[in-house]
Design a protein around this motif. Structure first.
Motif, PDB file in Angstrom:
ATOM      1  N   GLU A  28      -3.673   3.485   4.327  1.00  0.00           N
ATOM      2  CA  GLU A  28      -2.250   3.400   4.669  1.00  0.00           C
ATOM      3  C   GLU A  28      -1.614   2.138   4.073  1.00  0.00           C
ATOM      4  O   GLU A  28      -0.394   2.091   3.886  1.00  0.00           O
ATOM      5  N   ILE A  29      -2.434   1.132   3.768  1.00  0.00           N
ATOM      6  CA  ILE A  29      -1.904  -0.099   3.166  1.00  0.00           C
ATOM      7  C   ILE A  29      -1.265   0.190   1.817  1.00  0.00           C
ATOM      8  O   ILE A  29      -0.306  -0.476   1.413  1.00  0.00           O
ATOM      9  N   ALA A  30      -1.777   1.185   1.117  1.00  0.00           N
ATOM     10  CA  ALA A  30      -1.247   1.506  -0.214  1.00  0.00           C
ATOM     11  C   ALA A  30       0.236   1.852  -0.165  1.00  0.00           C
ATOM     12  O   ALA A  30       0.950   1.689  -1.175  1.00  0.00           O
ATOM     13  N   GLY A  31       0.727   2.333   0.967  1.00  0.00           N
ATOM     14  CA  GLY A  31       2.139   2.687   1.077  1.00  0.00           C
ATOM     15  C   GLY A  31       3.045   1.530   1.418  1.00  0.00           C
ATOM     16  O   GLY A  31       4.272   1.682   1.451  1.00  0.00           O
ATOM     17  N   LEU A  32       2.475   0.346   1.668  1.00  0.00           N
ATOM     18  CA  LEU A  32       3.283  -0.832   2.017  1.00  0.00           C
ATOM     19  C   LEU A  32       3.619  -1.578   0.729  1.00  0.00           C
ATOM     20  O   LEU A  32       2.983  -2.569   0.360  1.00  0.00           O
ATOM     21  N   ASP A  33       4.632  -1.102   0.029  1.00  0.00           N
ATOM     22  CA  ASP A  33       4.906  -1.613  -1.319  1.00  0.00           C
ATOM     23  C   ASP A  33       5.739  -2.886  -1.337  1.00  0.00           C
ATOM     24  O   ASP A  33       6.151  -3.341  -2.407  1.00  0.00           O
ATOM     25  N   THR A  34       6.000  -3.486  -0.162  1.00  0.00           N
ATOM     26  CA  THR A  34       6.720  -4.768  -0.134  1.00  0.00           C
ATOM     27  C   THR A  34       5.792  -5.944   0.174  1.00  0.00           C
ATOM     28  O   THR A  34       6.249  -7.082   0.255  1.00  0.00           O
ATOM     29  N   LEU A  35       4.497  -5.681   0.322  1.00  0.00           N
ATOM     30  CA  LEU A  35       3.567  -6.755   0.678  1.00  0.00           C
ATOM     31  C   LEU A  35       3.417  -7.766  -0.455  1.00  0.00           C
ATOM     32  O   LEU A  35       3.271  -7.389  -1.620  1.00  0.00           O
ATOM     33  N   GLU A  36       3.433  -9.043  -0.095  1.00  0.00           N
ATOM     34  CA  GLU A  36       3.080 -10.083  -1.052  1.00  0.00           C
ATOM     35  C   GLU A  36       1.787 -10.784  -0.666  1.00  0.00           C
ATOM     36  O   GLU A  36       1.190 -11.484  -1.479  1.00  0.00           O
ATOM     37  N   PHE A  37       1.328 -10.603   0.578  1.00  0.00           N
ATOM     38  CA  PHE A  37       0.071 -11.191   1.012  1.00  0.00           C
ATOM     39  C   PHE A  37      -0.650 -10.210   1.914  1.00  0.00           C
ATOM     40  O   PHE A  37      -0.065  -9.651   2.842  1.00  0.00           O
ATOM     41  N   LEU A  38      -1.947 -10.017   1.634  1.00  0.00           N
ATOM     42  CA  LEU A  38      -2.762  -9.088   2.408  1.00  0.00           C
ATOM     43  C   LEU A  38      -4.090  -9.766   2.736  1.00  0.00           C
ATOM     44  O   LEU A  38      -4.789 -10.253   1.842  1.00  0.00           O
ATOM     45  N   ALA A  39      -4.438  -9.801   4.027  1.00  0.00           N
ATOM     46  CA  ALA A  39      -5.703 -10.373   4.477  1.00  0.00           C
ATOM     47  C   ALA A  39      -6.394  -9.355   5.367  1.00  0.00           C
ATOM     48  O   ALA A  39      -5.936  -9.089   6.486  1.00  0.00           O
ATOM     49  N   ILE A  40      -7.489  -8.762   4.874  1.00  0.00           N
ATOM     50  CA  ILE A  40      -8.234  -7.750   5.617  1.00  0.00           C
ATOM     51  C   ILE A  40      -9.724  -7.996   5.414  1.00  0.00           C
ATOM     52  O   ILE A  40     -10.125  -8.837   4.599  1.00  0.00           O
ATOM     53  N   GLY A  41     -10.552  -7.243   6.141  1.00  0.00           N
ATOM     54  CA  GLY A  41     -11.987  -7.434   6.078  1.00  0.00           C
ATOM     55  C   GLY A  41     -12.627  -6.854   4.829  1.00  0.00           C
ATOM     56  O   GLY A  41     -12.000  -6.077   4.093  1.00  0.00           O
ATOM     57  N   PRO A  42     -13.880  -7.192   4.566  1.00  0.00           N
ATOM     58  CA  PRO A  42     -14.577  -6.682   3.376  1.00  0.00           C
ATOM     59  C   PRO A  42     -14.630  -5.157   3.317  1.00  0.00           C
ATOM     60  O   PRO A  42     -14.453  -4.574   2.238  1.00  0.00           O
ATOM     61  N   ALA A  43     -14.883  -4.500   4.444  1.00  0.00           N
ATOM     62  CA  ALA A  43     -14.970  -3.040   4.433  1.00  0.00           C
ATOM     63  C   ALA A  43     -13.624  -2.418   4.076  1.00  0.00           C
ATOM     64  O   ALA A  43     -13.561  -1.418   3.330  1.00  0.00           O
ATOM     65  N   GLU A  44     -12.537  -2.991   4.594  1.00  0.00           N
ATOM     66  CA  GLU A  44     -11.210  -2.469   4.276  1.00  0.00           C
ATOM     67  C   GLU A  44     -10.869  -2.689   2.801  1.00  0.00           C
ATOM     68  O   GLU A  44     -10.295  -1.807   2.147  1.00  0.00           O
ATOM     69  N   TRP A  45     -11.237  -3.847   2.262  1.00  0.00           N
ATOM     70  CA  TRP A  45     -11.032  -4.082   0.821  1.00  0.00           C
ATOM     71  C   TRP A  45     -11.852  -3.092  -0.002  1.00  0.00           C
ATOM     72  O   TRP A  45     -11.384  -2.605  -1.038  1.00  0.00           O
ATOM     73  N   ARG A  46     -13.067  -2.780   0.450  1.00  0.00           N
ATOM     74  CA  ARG A  46     -13.912  -1.843  -0.285  1.00  0.00           C
ATOM     75  C   ARG A  46     -13.241  -0.484  -0.405  1.00  0.00           C
ATOM     76  O   ARG A  46     -13.280   0.158  -1.462  1.00  0.00           O
ATOM     77  N   VAL A  47     -12.613  -0.038   0.679  1.00  0.00           N
ATOM     78  CA  VAL A  47     -11.918   1.246   0.654  1.00  0.00           C
ATOM     79  C   VAL A  47     -10.773   1.221  -0.369  1.00  0.00           C
ATOM     80  O   VAL A  47     -10.616   2.149  -1.182  1.00  0.00           O
ATOM     81  N   LEU A  48      -9.969   0.160  -0.348  1.00  0.00           N
ATOM     82  CA  LEU A  48      -8.848   0.072  -1.280  1.00  0.00           C
ATOM     83  C   LEU A  48      -9.324  -0.016  -2.724  1.00  0.00           C
ATOM     84  O   LEU A  48      -8.760   0.638  -3.621  1.00  0.00           O
ATOM     85  N   LEU A  49     -10.344  -0.814  -2.969  1.00  0.00           N
ATOM     86  CA  LEU A  49     -10.834  -0.977  -4.342  1.00  0.00           C
ATOM     87  C   LEU A  49     -11.418   0.322  -4.879  1.00  0.00           C
ATOM     88  O   LEU A  49     -11.143   0.714  -6.032  1.00  0.00           O
ATOM     89  N   ASP A  50     -12.214   1.005  -4.075  1.00  0.00           N
ATOM     90  CA  ASP A  50     -12.835   2.246  -4.541  1.00  0.00           C
ATOM     91  C   ASP A  50     -11.795   3.326  -4.818  1.00  0.00           C
ATOM     92  O   ASP A  50     -12.007   4.186  -5.687  1.00  0.00           O
ATOM     93  N   ALA A  51     -10.682   3.281  -4.086  1.00  0.00           N
ATOM     94  CA  ALA A  51      -9.630   4.297  -4.272  1.00  0.00           C
ATOM     95  C   ALA A  51      -8.591   3.867  -5.302  1.00  0.00           C
ATOM     96  O   ALA A  51      -7.654   4.639  -5.574  1.00  0.00           O
ATOM     97  N   GLY A  52      -8.722   2.670  -5.852  1.00  0.00           N
ATOM     98  CA  GLY A  52      -7.706   2.163  -6.776  1.00  0.00           C
ATOM     99  C   GLY A  52      -6.363   2.015  -6.109  1.00  0.00           C
ATOM    100  O   GLY A  52      -5.320   2.259  -6.719  1.00  0.00           O
ATOM    101  N   ALA A  53      -6.377   1.603  -4.827  1.00  0.00           N
ATOM    102  CA  ALA A  53      -5.156   1.608  -4.015  1.00  0.00           C
ATOM    103  C   ALA A  53      -4.724   0.217  -3.587  1.00  0.00           C
ATOM    104  O   ALA A  53      -3.940   0.081  -2.646  1.00  0.00           O
ATOM    105  N   VAL A  54      -5.188  -0.820  -4.254  1.00  0.00           N
ATOM    106  CA  VAL A  54      -4.748  -2.171  -3.910  1.00  0.00           C
ATOM    107  C   VAL A  54      -3.276  -2.325  -4.284  1.00  0.00           C
ATOM    108  O   VAL A  54      -2.897  -2.057  -5.428  1.00  0.00           O
ATOM    109  N   PRO A  55      -2.401  -2.726  -3.348  1.00  0.00           N
ATOM    110  CA  PRO A  55      -0.964  -2.843  -3.668  1.00  0.00           C
ATOM    111  C   PRO A  55      -0.725  -3.827  -4.814  1.00  0.00           C
ATOM    112  O   PRO A  55      -1.194  -4.965  -4.781  1.00  0.00           O
ATOM    113  N   ARG A  56       0.022  -3.400  -5.816  1.00  0.00           N
ATOM    114  CA  ARG A  56       0.291  -4.254  -6.967  1.00  0.00           C
ATOM    115  C   ARG A  56       1.413  -5.238  -6.710  1.00  0.00           C
ATOM    116  O   ARG A  56       1.708  -6.092  -7.551  1.00  0.00           O
ATOM    117  N   SER A  57       2.041  -5.140  -5.546  1.00  0.00           N
ATOM    118  CA  SER A  57       3.105  -6.083  -5.201  1.00  0.00           C
ATOM    119  C   SER A  57       2.557  -7.429  -4.744  1.00  0.00           C
ATOM    120  O   SER A  57       3.318  -8.392  -4.589  1.00  0.00           O
TER     121      SER A  57
END
Length: 479
Positions: A389-418
């Protein structure tokens, strides 16, 4: 960094860690990690309990201090401020140490070997540090000094209290204005015409310096040391700064800024808090009012006096900090002690959402999906029902989450580019190497410098108190 990478440099620290860890771990090897900077250190050592009623003395930590100082000297020689490390020490003395970084794209971790905030965009600063003061309307009360401002009374009072002081010349005042890039208000000019507050003018007379403090009401800076407290004068790590928000209630005397080009710092309260003349007041303030910037806070200032005349005459002002009205706060904390849900935090003005310790079902970010100003999300590991769901937050400039949550975003190519910066939230005694691996994956998405690992190997049983008996083992660099 040849000396930092020498096993002999780290031998005393590793020996202390082995001796401390051996009492707790009966395994064939123990894992160690820590952080050492030129000014401080964080090592997982079991220290001896002191006798009741006796404070810790320097000799109680002599071995630790001397071991750390060897590393600190090596850091200074290499021009490095801080280094984190992790490694393994076997029962037979074999040790493998990995130095982690530093990297120009990574802030130091706070008391931890794990990396701090990842700086994804060169030179980017959090939104509160980009805020400038709201303009003061020409016809508003804030456009003019308070009625209590009385330059003539101020000068008479100061000359009576400081009859022998050496004042600044008009040329010296003009030079200060040119250096600061802002005209000094009349009251501040009067103050420095009476005393330019240079230490050499006092002839090392500490009693005279104390009288000057009593006369003015603060530790007065020399004219040459005046500075403008803009946002850059108040630096803060991203992990803290991104959690702040600029708020100026309509009834506030001081704008809730990090800093302002109209805050001219002229003194200190003796405890590290700075006093400034405020030329950009809030809605209920006055030009030239005196404010104080706390050294324990990243943002905001408090009203001290309506004028410099009031400060010197000890006529303090009421706070007038502003109530904020009925507007919901731009920073929301959802956890077991604060807000009970994401829905309770969501509103159009929300800028920062912090999700802390949570003992119920993981939370959905759907209630904040379309908020226009949400720029920071910090979530305790395991609190998010669906990290994607973080991928839909396109106004984020700072994101702090746990390693497992980062793993999900990285594997899906869904890290917000903002994002301008990011952080990996790690709790407990976890090996920093997996965190570094994830950090490097995130940095690579922005083509930022990686955290380099430097491997050092040696044998503690071949090393005496004076240094290595034989040649040090080779050093390898692992990207």
């Amino acid at each position: 960094m040849p000396t930092v990478c020498d096993f002999a440099t780290w031998e005393p620290v590793l020996r202390l860690l082995r001796d401390s860890g051996a009492r707790e771990q009966a395994a064939p090897s123990i894992r160690v990690s820590g952080r050492i900077s030129r000014q401080s250190w964080s090592l997982p050592l079991r220290r001896r309990l002191q006798e009741p009623g006796r404070a810790v003395r320097g000799e109680d930590m002599r071995d630790e201090t001397e071991a750390v100082e060897r590393v600190q000297r090596a850091l200074a020689d290499a021009g490095v401020d801080t280094v984190s490390f992790t490694g393994k020490i076997s029962q037979d003395g074999k040790a493998t140490l990995r130095l982690l970084g530093p990297s120009p794209a990574v802030e130091s971790g706070i008391g931890t070997p794990h990396p701090g905030a990842l700086l994804l965009v060169e030179g980017a600063v959090p939104q509160p540090w980009r805020c400038l003061p709201d303009p003061v309307p020409d016809q508003s009360p804030g456009a003019v000094p308070a009625t209590s401002a009385d330059p003539a009374l101020l000068e008479r009072t100061l000359r009576e209290r400081l009859p022998d002081a050496i004042g600044a010349t008009e040329a010296e005042i003009a030079a200060a204005e040119a250096r600061l890039g802002v005209p000094l208000p009349e009251e501040l000019k009067v103050l420095y015409r009476v005393t330019r507050s240079r230490w050499e003018d006092l002839g090392d007379d500490y009693e005279a310096a104390e009288r000057a403090c009593m006369a003015v009401g603060c530790e007065l800076f020399a004219l040459d040391d005046l500075y403008v407290a803009d946002a850059s004068s108040r630096p803060s790590p991203w992990e803290f700064a991104a959690m702040e928000a600029v708020v100026t209630p309509p009834d506030a005397a001081v704008q809730g800024l990090v800093g302002s080009p109209g805050w001219i710092v002229f003194g200190d309260n003796g405890g590290g808090d700075r006093l400034a003349v405020d030329l950009t007041p809030g809605p209920r303030g006055h030009a030239g009012q005196i404010i104080i910037l706390s050294h324990e806070e990243n943002i905001g200032a408090s009203l001290v006096a309506d004028s410099l005349t009031d400060l010197v005459l000890d006529r303090k002002s009421e706070g007038r900090g502003g109530s904020g009205g009925d507007q919901p706060p731009p920073v929301a904390h959802v956890n077991i002690r604060s807000l009970p849900s994401i829905e309770a935090a969501a509103h159009p003005g929300l800028e920062v959402l912090s999700i802390g310790v949570w003992d119920a079902e993981p939370l959905s970010l759907a209630p904040v999906a379309d908020l226009p100003r949400l720029r920071t999300l910090a979530a305790y590991p395991g609190t998010l029902a669906d990290p994607l769901e973080i991928a839909g937050l396109d106004t984020l400039e700072f994101l702090a989450i746990g390693p497992a949550e980062w793993r999900v975003l990285l594997d899906a190519g869904a890290v917000p580019r903002s994002l301008s910066a990011a952080a990996i939230k790690v709790h407990g005694d976890q090996d920093p190497l997996p965190t570094v691996a994830i950090a490097n994956e995130i940095l690579a998405l922005w083509d930022r410098p990686q955290i380099v690992q430097t491997r050092i190997e040696g044998d503690l049983d071949r090393v005496g108190p004076a240094g290595p008996v034989g040649p040090a083992d080779p050093v390898g660099v692992v990207p």
